[in-house]
Design a protein around this motif. Sequence first.
Motif, short mmCIF file in Angstrom:
data_model
loop_
_atom_site.label_atom_id
_atom_site.label_comp_id
_atom_site.label_asym_id
_atom_site.label_seq_id
_atom_site.Cartn_x
_atom_site.Cartn_y
_atom_site.Cartn_z
N SER A 124 0.84 -1.19 0.00
CA SER A 124 0.00 0.00 0.00
C SER A 124 0.88 1.24 0.00
N VAL A 125 0.25 2.39 -0.13
CA VAL A 125 0.88 3.66 0.19
C VAL A 125 0.09 4.26 1.35
N THR A 126 0.70 5.20 2.04
CA THR A 126 0.07 5.79 3.22
C THR A 126 -0.41 7.19 2.90
N LEU A 127 -1.69 7.42 3.09
CA LEU A 127 -2.27 8.76 2.93
C LEU A 127 -2.25 9.44 4.29
N VAL A 128 -1.56 10.58 4.37
CA VAL A 128 -1.38 11.30 5.62
C VAL A 128 -2.05 12.66 5.51
N GLU A 129 -2.86 13.00 6.51
CA GLU A 129 -3.51 14.31 6.54
C GLU A 129 -3.20 14.99 7.86
N LEU A 130 -2.58 16.16 7.79
CA LEU A 130 -2.20 16.94 8.96
C LEU A 130 -3.08 18.18 9.06
N ASP A 131 -3.56 18.48 10.28
CA ASP A 131 -4.28 19.74 10.43
C ASP A 131 -3.29 20.83 10.87
N GLU A 132 -3.80 22.02 11.17
CA GLU A 132 -2.94 23.17 11.45
C GLU A 132 -2.05 22.98 12.67
N VAL A 133 -2.52 22.18 13.64
CA VAL A 133 -1.73 22.00 14.86
C VAL A 133 -0.92 20.71 14.85
N GLY A 134 -0.94 20.00 13.72
CA GLY A 134 -0.11 18.81 13.59
C GLY A 134 -0.80 17.51 13.96
N GLU A 135 -2.10 17.54 14.24
CA GLU A 135 -2.82 16.30 14.47
C GLU A 135 -2.89 15.51 13.16
N VAL A 136 -2.70 14.20 13.23
CA VAL A 136 -2.53 13.41 12.01
C VAL A 136 -3.62 12.38 11.86
N ASN A 137 -4.06 12.22 10.63
CA ASN A 137 -4.98 11.14 10.25
C ASN A 137 -4.29 10.29 9.19
N ILE A 138 -4.31 8.97 9.38
CA ILE A 138 -3.55 8.06 8.52
C ILE A 138 -4.49 7.04 7.91
N GLU A 139 -4.32 6.80 6.59
CA GLU A 139 -5.11 5.79 5.90
C GLU A 139 -4.20 5.03 4.92
N LEU A 140 -4.29 3.71 4.91
CA LEU A 140 -3.52 2.90 3.97
C LEU A 140 -4.33 2.71 2.69
N LEU A 141 -3.73 3.06 1.56
CA LEU A 141 -4.37 2.91 0.26
C LEU A 141 -3.76 1.70 -0.44
N PRO A 142 -4.50 0.62 -0.63
CA PRO A 142 -3.92 -0.62 -1.17
C PRO A 142 -3.48 -0.48 -2.62
N LEU A 143 -2.43 -1.24 -2.96
CA LEU A 143 -1.94 -1.34 -4.33
C LEU A 143 -2.21 -2.75 -4.85
N THR A 144 -2.62 -2.83 -6.09
CA THR A 144 -2.91 -4.13 -6.70
C THR A 144 -1.83 -4.47 -7.72
N PRO A 145 -1.06 -5.55 -7.50
CA PRO A 145 0.05 -5.85 -8.41
C PRO A 145 -0.44 -6.43 -9.73
N LEU A 146 0.38 -6.29 -10.74
CA LEU A 146 0.11 -6.93 -12.02
C LEU A 146 0.14 -8.44 -11.87
N ARG A 147 1.09 -8.93 -11.09
CA ARG A 147 1.21 -10.36 -10.75
C ARG A 147 1.56 -10.45 -9.27
N ASP A 148 0.92 -11.36 -8.57
CA ASP A 148 1.24 -11.55 -7.16
C ASP A 148 2.51 -12.40 -7.04
N VAL A 149 3.05 -12.45 -5.83
CA VAL A 149 4.22 -13.28 -5.50
C VAL A 149 3.75 -14.28 -4.46
N ARG A 150 3.77 -15.58 -4.81
CA ARG A 150 3.19 -16.60 -3.94
C ARG A 150 4.08 -17.83 -3.85
N ILE A 151 3.83 -18.63 -2.82
CA ILE A 151 4.43 -19.95 -2.66
C ILE A 151 3.31 -20.97 -2.70
#
Length: 381
Positions: A244-271
């Motif tokens: 994923s990538v991380t979506l970060v939102e900061l307000d004026e006083v530095g309070e943070v909200n965090i959300e993970l945005l998933p990434l979908t691969p062209l091909r997975d890596v599996r066993i």
Amino acid sequence: MKFIHTSDWHIGRQLHNQSLLDDQRHVLAQIIELAKAHQVDAIVVAGDIYDRSVPPANAVALLDDVLNQVVNELGIPAILIAGNHDGHERLAFASRQMLSSGLHIIGPLSDTVRPIKLTSASGDALFYPLPYVEPATVGHVLDCDVSSHEEAMATLLEQVTEHDSQGLPKVVISHCFLDGGSESDSERPLSIGGADKIAPQLFNDFSYTALGHLHGPQYKGQPYIRYSGSILKYSFSEQHQHKSVTLVELDEVGEVNIELLPLTPLRDVRIIEGELAQLLADGVNDPQRDDYLMVRLSDKSAILDAMGKLRTVYPNVLHLERTGLMAQTEQLAIRSDHIKKGELAMFTDFFSQVAGEPMSEEQQQLMAELLDSLHKAEDCQ
């Protein structure tokens, strides 16, 4: 201030000699789309942009295309720092000339940590880029005495702490190894013996710390001291990670909200594992048979061209392990040890019957060494 935190692109990487450039192009296009969809004010890449210090030409071309779309076409500022895989000077080529366009590339360490002020309708923030450096380099550039990665980082962070941000949130960008972080096989060690580990508490006083180096998304100490993780699975040890990538939102006083945005691969890596016949039957209807695979065969008998047979169904089998044969070999080794012990016991009994007295400890040791050398000679034939 809203930004995407990502890291460890490793453009130009190969997985078991298989180029991942198309796979990287696929997920980097997703990051661009996520930046548009969430209307972010910046993209932060916390190191290991390339996979090696002298990247191949097609890797450079891909990065150039991505940054052109982000900075020039979308008008989104981007901050990139060098990681331990990057060639710092090469990565930073023409970086001063590109500042006016909104592209900030920090390669070699300078004697002063220079904050980057980014503005947005929702609020401004200061970003403090700290590229990966060895402790000796920190000592040389800052003319100080440091011997570990933690001491070096503490010295650099003193500048960040002392800098007057005039009340704006402080965001640190770093490429390092925090103590307690979860590793995988695809990360290159920063040093031997744990001397590369840094206490997460060093970053407690900042609004957000965007980290790179560890490939699994995670945080240490506080939720705002965070690794975004790599954009793809770069080893089979990462098969259960969700990229994923991380979506970060900061307000004026530095309070943070965090959300993970998933990434979908062209091909997975599996066993996958099992007997060859069953795997081939399952693969016919497997919608993910184009994934990059490690196969562990449990068959205990010899198989002619097992890899060739597997690739008729799974075209991207990259590694094959014969776990069934390995287990059988271990059992044979155990039985061989039992046989050796039996031979010594039989000779000891024979000796006592012929000589009329038991073998001495020295004689038993000599006989054991003789039997061992004979078995080794047989193994070499």
